[in-house]
Design an enzyme around this catalytic site. Sequence first.
Site, PDB file in Angstrom:
ATOM      1  CG  ASN A  97      -1.800  -1.158   1.316  1.00 36.26           C
ATOM      2  OD1 ASN A  97      -2.021  -1.777   0.213  1.00 36.26           O
ATOM      3  ND2 ASN A  97      -2.459  -1.470   2.470  1.00 36.26           N
ATOM      4  CB  VAL A  98       1.276   3.857  -2.270  1.00 32.21           C
ATOM      5  CG1 VAL A  98       1.974   2.938  -3.227  1.00 32.21           C
ATOM      6  CG2 VAL A  98      -0.096   4.137  -3.105  1.00 32.21           C
ATOM      7  CG  HIS A 114       4.103  -2.071  -4.790  1.00 28.37           C
ATOM      8  ND1 HIS A 114       2.715  -2.629  -4.859  1.00 28.37           N
ATOM      9  CD2 HIS A 114       4.947  -3.025  -4.929  1.00 28.37           C
ATOM     10  CE1 HIS A 114       3.184  -3.953  -5.235  1.00 28.37           C
ATOM     11  NE2 HIS A 114       4.441  -4.114  -5.359  1.00 28.37           N
ATOM     12  CB  CYS A 125      17.630  14.798 -12.641  1.00 19.53           C
ATOM     13  SG  CYS A 125      17.152  15.595 -11.139  1.00 19.53           S
ATOM     14  N   GLY A 188      -5.324  -9.109   2.691  1.00 20.16           N
ATOM     15  CA  GLY A 188      -5.920  -8.080   2.004  1.00 20.16           C
ATOM     16  C   GLY A 188      -5.216  -8.031   0.671  1.00 20.16           C
ATOM     17  CB  SER A 190      -5.850  -9.878  -5.343  1.00 19.49           C
ATOM     18  OG  SER A 190      -4.712  -9.021  -6.108  1.00 19.49           O
TER      19      SER A 190
HETATM   20  C1  BJW Z   1     -10.107  -7.546   1.633  1.00 18.33           C
HETATM   21  C2  BJW Z   1     -10.770  -6.385   2.044  1.00 18.33           C
HETATM   22  C3  BJW Z   1     -10.709  -6.460   3.376  1.00 18.33           C
HETATM   23  C4  BJW Z   1     -10.902  -6.480  -0.128  1.00 18.33           C
HETATM   24  N1  BJW Z   1     -10.315  -7.259   4.288  1.00 18.33           N
HETATM   25  N2  BJW Z   1      -9.518  -8.532   2.362  1.00 18.33           N
HETATM   26  C5  BJW Z   1       5.764 -12.878 -12.950  1.00 18.33           C
HETATM   27  C6  BJW Z   1       4.691 -13.267 -13.512  1.00 18.33           C
HETATM   28  C7  BJW Z   1       3.824 -12.430 -14.264  1.00 18.33           C
HETATM   29  C8  BJW Z   1       3.776 -11.218 -14.317  1.00 18.33           C
HETATM   30  C9  BJW Z   1       5.040 -10.557 -13.758  1.00 18.33           C
HETATM   31  C10 BJW Z   1       6.135 -11.278 -12.882  1.00 18.33           C
HETATM   32  N3  BJW Z   1       6.825 -10.702 -12.276  1.00 18.33           N
HETATM   33  C11 BJW Z   1       6.460  -9.453 -12.639  1.00 18.33           C
HETATM   34  C12 BJW Z   1       5.571  -9.246 -13.184  1.00 18.33           C
HETATM   35  C13 BJW Z   1       5.163  -8.049 -13.927  1.00 18.33           C
HETATM   36  C14 BJW Z   1       4.214  -7.340 -13.083  1.00 18.33           C
HETATM   37  C15 BJW Z   1       2.929  -8.001 -12.471  1.00 18.33           C
HETATM   38  O1  BJW Z   1       2.829  -8.598 -11.244  1.00 18.33           O
HETATM   39  N4  BJW Z   1       1.940  -8.234 -13.545  1.00 18.33           N
HETATM   40  C16 BJW Z   1       0.753  -8.939 -12.726  1.00 18.33           C
HETATM   41  C17 BJW Z   1      -0.549  -8.151 -13.023  1.00 18.33           C
HETATM   42  C18 BJW Z   1       0.599 -10.151 -13.601  1.00 18.33           C
HETATM   43  N5  BJW Z   1       5.099  -6.897 -11.836  1.00 18.33           N
HETATM   44  C19 BJW Z   1       5.627  -5.654 -12.021  1.00 18.33           C
HETATM   45  O2  BJW Z   1       5.675  -4.978 -12.900  1.00 18.33           O
HETATM   46  C20 BJW Z   1       6.741  -5.372 -10.712  1.00 18.33           C
HETATM   47  N6  BJW Z   1       8.022  -5.099 -11.151  1.00 18.33           N
HETATM   48  C21 BJW Z   1       9.032  -6.165 -11.246  1.00 18.33           C
HETATM   49  O3  BJW Z   1       8.606  -7.309 -10.873  1.00 18.33           O
HETATM   50  O4  BJW Z   1       9.937  -5.528 -11.996  1.00 18.33           O
HETATM   51  C22 BJW Z   1      10.748  -6.594 -12.450  1.00 18.33           C
HETATM   52  C23 BJW Z   1      10.007  -7.078 -13.879  1.00 18.33           C
HETATM   53  C24 BJW Z   1       9.375  -6.510 -14.813  1.00 18.33           C
HETATM   54  C25 BJW Z   1       8.699  -6.774 -15.769  1.00 18.33           C
HETATM   55  C26 BJW Z   1       8.535  -7.999 -16.044  1.00 18.33           C
HETATM   56  C27 BJW Z   1       9.289  -8.998 -15.069  1.00 18.33           C
HETATM   57  C28 BJW Z   1       9.873  -8.432 -13.985  1.00 18.33           C
HETATM   58  C29 BJW Z   1       6.121  -4.056 -10.050  1.00 18.33           C
HETATM   59  C30 BJW Z   1       4.585  -4.052  -9.519  1.00 18.33           C
HETATM   60  C31 BJW Z   1       4.221  -2.959  -8.868  1.00 18.33           C
HETATM   61  C32 BJW Z   1       2.721  -2.812  -8.565  1.00 18.33           C
HETATM   62  N7  BJW Z   1       2.246  -1.548  -8.419  1.00 18.33           N
HETATM   63  C33 BJW Z   1       0.797  -1.240  -8.330  1.00 18.33           C
HETATM   64  C34 BJW Z   1       0.477  -0.178  -8.849  1.00 18.33           C
HETATM   65  C35 BJW Z   1       0.746   1.177  -7.938  1.00 18.33           C
HETATM   66  C36 BJW Z   1       0.110   2.368  -8.502  1.00 18.33           C
HETATM   67  C37 BJW Z   1      -0.702   2.897  -7.381  1.00 18.33           C
HETATM   68  O5  BJW Z   1      -0.887   2.284  -6.107  1.00 18.33           O
HETATM   69  O6  BJW Z   1      -0.778   3.950  -7.484  1.00 18.33           O
HETATM   70  O7  BJW Z   1       0.847  -1.515  -7.104  1.00 18.33           O
HETATM   71  S1  BJW Z   1      -0.190  -2.403  -8.800  1.00 18.33           S
HETATM   72  C38 BJW Z   1      -1.447  -2.491  -7.620  1.00 18.33           C
HETATM   73  O8  BJW Z   1      -1.352  -3.846  -7.563  1.00 18.33           O
HETATM   74  C39 BJW Z   1      -0.796  -1.768  -6.650  1.00 18.33           C
HETATM   75  C40 BJW Z   1      -0.869  -2.709  -5.466  1.00 18.33           C
HETATM   76  O9  BJW Z   1       0.205  -2.488  -4.491  1.00 18.33           O
HETATM   77  C41 BJW Z   1      -0.855  -4.134  -6.220  1.00 18.33           C
HETATM   78  C42 BJW Z   1      -1.157  -5.273  -5.487  1.00 18.33           C
HETATM   79  O10 BJW Z   1      -2.813  -5.282  -5.372  1.00 18.33           O
HETATM   80  P1  BJW Z   1      -3.368  -5.847  -3.869  1.00 18.33           P
HETATM   81  O11 BJW Z   1      -2.763  -4.761  -2.683  1.00 18.33           O
HETATM   82  O12 BJW Z   1      -3.185  -7.141  -3.779  1.00 18.33           O
HETATM   83  O13 BJW Z   1      -4.561  -5.056  -4.272  1.00 18.33           O
HETATM   84  P2  BJW Z   1      -5.930  -5.895  -4.919  1.00 18.33           P
HETATM   85  O14 BJW Z   1      -7.148  -4.858  -4.892  1.00 18.33           O
HETATM   86  O15 BJW Z   1      -5.682  -6.447  -6.220  1.00 18.33           O
HETATM   87  O16 BJW Z   1      -6.736  -6.770  -3.764  1.00 18.33           O
HETATM   88  C43 BJW Z   1      -7.281  -6.643  -2.683  1.00 18.33           C
HETATM   89  C44 BJW Z   1      -7.675  -7.962  -2.084  1.00 18.33           C
HETATM   90  O17 BJW Z   1      -8.103  -7.610  -0.859  1.00 18.33           O
HETATM   91  C45 BJW Z   1      -8.885  -8.449  -2.885  1.00 18.33           C
HETATM   92  O18 BJW Z   1      -8.554 -10.245  -2.841  1.00 18.33           O
HETATM   93  C46 BJW Z   1     -10.046  -8.418  -1.884  1.00 18.33           C
HETATM   94  O19 BJW Z   1     -11.078  -9.460  -1.964  1.00 18.33           O
HETATM   95  C47 BJW Z   1      -9.390  -8.192  -0.695  1.00 18.33           C
HETATM   96  N8  BJW Z   1     -10.327  -7.473   0.412  1.00 18.33           N
HETATM   97  N9  BJW Z   1     -11.192  -5.789   1.091  1.00 18.33           N
HETATM   98  C48 BJW Z   1      -9.602  -8.563   3.859  1.00 18.33           C
HETATM   99  N10 BJW Z   1     -11.773  -5.391   4.199  1.00 18.33           N
HETATM  100 ZN    ZN Z   2      15.205  16.625 -12.095  1.00 12.48          ZN
END
Ligand code: BJW
Ligand code: ZN
Length: 243
Positions: A97-98, A114, A125, A188, A190
Amino acid sequence: MEQLVLDSRTRLLVLTGAGVSAESGVPTFRGMNGLWENHPVEAVASPEGFQADPALVWRFYSQRRTGAADVKPNPGHDALVRWEAHLGDRFLLATQNVDGLHARAGSQRVVDMHGNLFRTKCADCRREPFDDTSVHPSGTVPKCDSCGGRLRPDIVWFGEMLASADLERIGEFVSRKDGTRLVFLAAGTSGAVWPAAGLVDEVRTVGAETWLVNSESAANTERFQHFVQGLSGQVLPTLAKLV
Ligand code: BJW
Ligand code: ZN
């Protein structure tokens, strides 16, 4: 309910995702169906998206800054603060989380995997990222004082590497050899975004006990030994037995 035992021989790594902030009123990513104002999240949270339309990206993050400034930590955040007070250095919180809510609740040993919504860096820069609560709702793109380039939020976007220091801090905690047993708890999240989604497999290589607390099954639920289905703000406050 099954209980998570936190005693003097346990070290605990917690991974949190958007679901932990949901009960504070912060929308989750999957809850938005991967869309913001009909734009795919990748269009507003990737270097390519910023290159193509930086004004759109600043409108998105301005809205997020405004939304996150008004919300408060919930009982799920507070439970993690109590666990840390009990465990001290045997506790580490890695958050995707951010929104800064863990720090506002009082968590201290936090890795912002993140990035941070309230920090800005230069896209052009190497100046240090800096604290920034400014908003640009009309999409004006702020400029860097040092080089005149474009500023951007200090967030790890899709396709970008996570900070190596952050990954090392998590890796060192996982592989620490101090006679304690490792427990890993994800809440929390996915389990769809890497590398966070792979942490459960990493900790299993050192024999960790693994827990998932989520409102629904996640993409990697079957990798966990214990799955407690429910809202984190309700489950976390009663899940652990502090011994
Ligand atoms: C509750 C609830 C309650 C609701 N109680 N539960 C390997 C395989 C495939 C792809 C890749 C891989 N390695 C890398 C990748 C590419 C990519 C990736 O993962 N893509 C997938 C979509 C397939 N990853 C990256 O690009 C990462 N970089 C990296 O690995 O660099 C090297 C590399 C690059 C390229 C290729 C290979 C290697 C960087 C990832 C950065 C993610 N950034 C984000 C966006 C930030 C933007 C922002 O915040 O403004 O971060 S993505 C977005 O998802 C955000 C979140 O932090 C992140 C995770 O989501 P999260 O937290 O899980 O939220 P939700 O909404 O998905 O789920 C919430 C859950 O809670 C749900 O299940 C609900 O049911 C539940 N819930 N209320 C309990 N009260
Ligand atoms: Zn600069």
